[in-house]
Design an enzyme around this catalytic site. Structure first.
Site, PDB file in Angstrom:
ATOM      1  N   ASP A  13       8.014   8.210  -0.808  1.00  0.00           N
ATOM      2  CA  ASP A  13       7.099   7.247  -1.434  1.00  0.00           C
ATOM      3  C   ASP A  13       5.850   8.009  -1.878  1.00  0.00           C
ATOM      4  O   ASP A  13       5.603   9.124  -1.416  1.00  0.00           O
ATOM      5  CB  ASP A  13       6.710   6.143  -0.428  1.00  0.00           C
ATOM      6  CG  ASP A  13       5.906   5.027  -1.090  1.00  0.00           C
ATOM      7  OD1 ASP A  13       6.458   4.326  -1.949  1.00  0.00           O
ATOM      8  OD2 ASP A  13       4.718   4.856  -0.763  1.00  0.00           O
ATOM      9  N   SER A  14       5.069   7.373  -2.738  1.00  0.00           N
ATOM     10  CA  SER A  14       3.833   8.014  -3.181  1.00  0.00           C
ATOM     11  C   SER A  14       2.781   8.024  -2.070  1.00  0.00           C
ATOM     12  O   SER A  14       1.783   8.723  -2.178  1.00  0.00           O
ATOM     13  CB  SER A  14       3.275   7.272  -4.395  1.00  0.00           C
ATOM     14  OG  SER A  14       2.961   5.951  -4.031  1.00  0.00           O
ATOM     15  N   CYS A  76       9.919   4.154  -3.223  1.00  0.00           N
ATOM     16  CA  CYS A  76       8.860   3.785  -4.167  1.00  0.00           C
ATOM     17  C   CYS A  76       9.472   3.188  -5.441  1.00  0.00           C
ATOM     18  O   CYS A  76      10.347   3.803  -6.058  1.00  0.00           O
ATOM     19  CB  CYS A  76       8.098   5.063  -4.493  1.00  0.00           C
ATOM     20  SG  CYS A  76       6.819   4.880  -5.708  1.00  0.00           S
ATOM     21  N   GLU A 152      -4.088   2.285   0.473  1.00  0.00           N
ATOM     22  CA  GLU A 152      -4.188   3.695   0.895  1.00  0.00           C
ATOM     23  C   GLU A 152      -5.510   3.974   1.606  1.00  0.00           C
ATOM     24  O   GLU A 152      -5.611   4.908   2.388  1.00  0.00           O
ATOM     25  CB  GLU A 152      -4.024   4.621  -0.314  1.00  0.00           C
ATOM     26  CG  GLU A 152      -2.606   4.659  -0.880  1.00  0.00           C
ATOM     27  CD  GLU A 152      -1.586   5.327   0.052  1.00  0.00           C
ATOM     28  OE1 GLU A 152      -1.938   6.311   0.724  1.00  0.00           O
ATOM     29  OE2 GLU A 152      -0.433   4.853   0.109  1.00  0.00           O
ATOM     30  N   CYS A 184       6.386  -3.342  -5.453  1.00  0.00           N
ATOM     31  CA  CYS A 184       5.673  -2.116  -5.072  1.00  0.00           C
ATOM     32  C   CYS A 184       5.629  -2.111  -3.557  1.00  0.00           C
ATOM     33  O   CYS A 184       5.313  -3.140  -2.941  1.00  0.00           O
ATOM     34  CB  CYS A 184       4.251  -2.119  -5.644  1.00  0.00           C
ATOM     35  SG  CYS A 184       3.234  -0.744  -5.061  1.00  0.00           S
ATOM     36  N   THR A 185       5.961  -0.989  -2.960  1.00  0.00           N
ATOM     37  CA  THR A 185       6.042  -0.933  -1.492  1.00  0.00           C
ATOM     38  C   THR A 185       4.701  -1.203  -0.817  1.00  0.00           C
ATOM     39  O   THR A 185       4.665  -1.540   0.361  1.00  0.00           O
ATOM     40  CB  THR A 185       6.521   0.464  -1.047  1.00  0.00           C
ATOM     41  OG1 THR A 185       5.701   1.448  -1.681  1.00  0.00           O
ATOM     42  CG2 THR A 185       7.965   0.681  -1.395  1.00  0.00           C
ATOM     43  N   HIS A 186       3.627  -1.028  -1.551  1.00  0.00           N
ATOM     44  CA  HIS A 186       2.312  -1.260  -0.957  1.00  0.00           C
ATOM     45  C   HIS A 186       1.970  -2.753  -0.847  1.00  0.00           C
ATOM     46  O   HIS A 186       1.112  -3.133  -0.058  1.00  0.00           O
ATOM     47  CB  HIS A 186       1.217  -0.580  -1.791  1.00  0.00           C
ATOM     48  CG  HIS A 186       1.205   0.916  -1.666  1.00  0.00           C
ATOM     49  ND1 HIS A 186       2.207   1.716  -2.163  1.00  0.00           N
ATOM     50  CD2 HIS A 186       0.303   1.746  -1.082  1.00  0.00           C
ATOM     51  CE1 HIS A 186       1.918   2.977  -1.895  1.00  0.00           C
ATOM     52  NE2 HIS A 186       0.767   3.027  -1.251  1.00  0.00           N
TER      53      HIS A 186
END
Ligand code: DGL
Length: 250
Positions: A13-14, A76, A152, A184-186
């Site tokens: 993932d990012s 991601c 983040e 989006c995984t976030h």
């Protein structure tokens, strides 16, 4: 780092968002070994060019292939847009999150009209829209890259974050969608803030259809790597539970 991860499942993932996918995988396959890579030094992906994103995904997958991983789960969404390209270049099984998420959505939507909340790059790629459209589903897309830095930076509870969510989603309640994709995984980490805008529509998180070739490790192990700062990754990932990120240069 010259350590081998023979037989491990690589999850990339990012940043820390893909831990939401890792959690599902650990739950479904408790005897598998995983190596998670947070590409935090290059986060966010969602505002980068397609070529820059593809280059990073290639580098991460090459690292995992050289380390003898069994398979790679591209957790991601932004990176998953390049999964077909990556599959052609590498000799190990590559799983993405977009195709399985679209399958899940197709099973859920009744009015065949869904909202996609994703990074700008994912929205601009048109990958979700194409797959959903091929299944007779119309998509209203919301580019939401501005949400990622709050996750983040561990700042999802801030007023600035609420303002950003409102600015991006204030038209969502009038879209007449019955399903909202957190593409989006976030975004599951922001679901409390997003939920009021869904107006009763079903909120669907992205998912993986990973299947292990073998999952017979006696002592399951998960290794956490970050291309960014170890301390930052550990503090941002506290919600995940016990993590101990190690810095890696890729
Ligand atoms: N977590 C990523 C996704 O699922 C993207 C976040 C970013 O780096 O912009 O799309």
């Amino acid at each position: 780092m010259n350590r081998y991860f023979t037989g491990y499942i690589g999850v990339i993932d990012s940043g820390v968002g893909g831990l939401t996918i890792l959690k599902q995988l650990q739950h479904d396959y408790p005897t598998c070994n995983f190596v998670y890579i947070a590409d935090s030094a290059y986060c966010p992906y969602g505002t980068k060019s397609p070529q820059q994103i593809l280059n990073r995904v290639q580098q991460l997958v090459r690292f995992l292939q050289d380390a003898r991983a069994q398979a790679v789960v591209i957790a991601c969404n932004t990176a998953s847009c390049f999964a077909d390209n990556i599959r052609q270049q590498f000799n190990l099984p590559i799983y993405d999150v977009i195709v399985p998420t679209c399958k899940r959505v197709a099973d859920i939507t009744v009015n065949k009209c869904v909202a996609l909340l994703a990074t700008n790059a994912t929205v601009n790629s048109g990958v979700y829209q194409r797959i959903l459209n091929a299944n007779g589903i119309a998509t209203v897309a919301f580019p939401c890259s501005s949400f990622v830095p709050f996750v983040e930076a561990n700042a999802v509870d801030s007023l600035e974050c609420s303002r950003e969510v409102d600015a991006a989603l204030y038209t969502l309640p009038n879209c007449n969608v019955d399903t909202v994709i957190l593409g989006c995984t976030h975004f599951p980490l922001l679901s409390k803030k997003i939920a009021p805008y869904a107006n009763g529509a079903m909120i669907v998180e992205c998912c993986s259809d990973f299947q292990p070739l073998s999952d017979n490790s006696i002592v399951p192990d998960t290794v956490f790597l970050t291309t960014g700062a170890q301390k930052q990754a550990n503090s941002v990932a506290k919600w995940f539970g016990q993590v101990d990120f190690v810095h890696v240069d890729i």
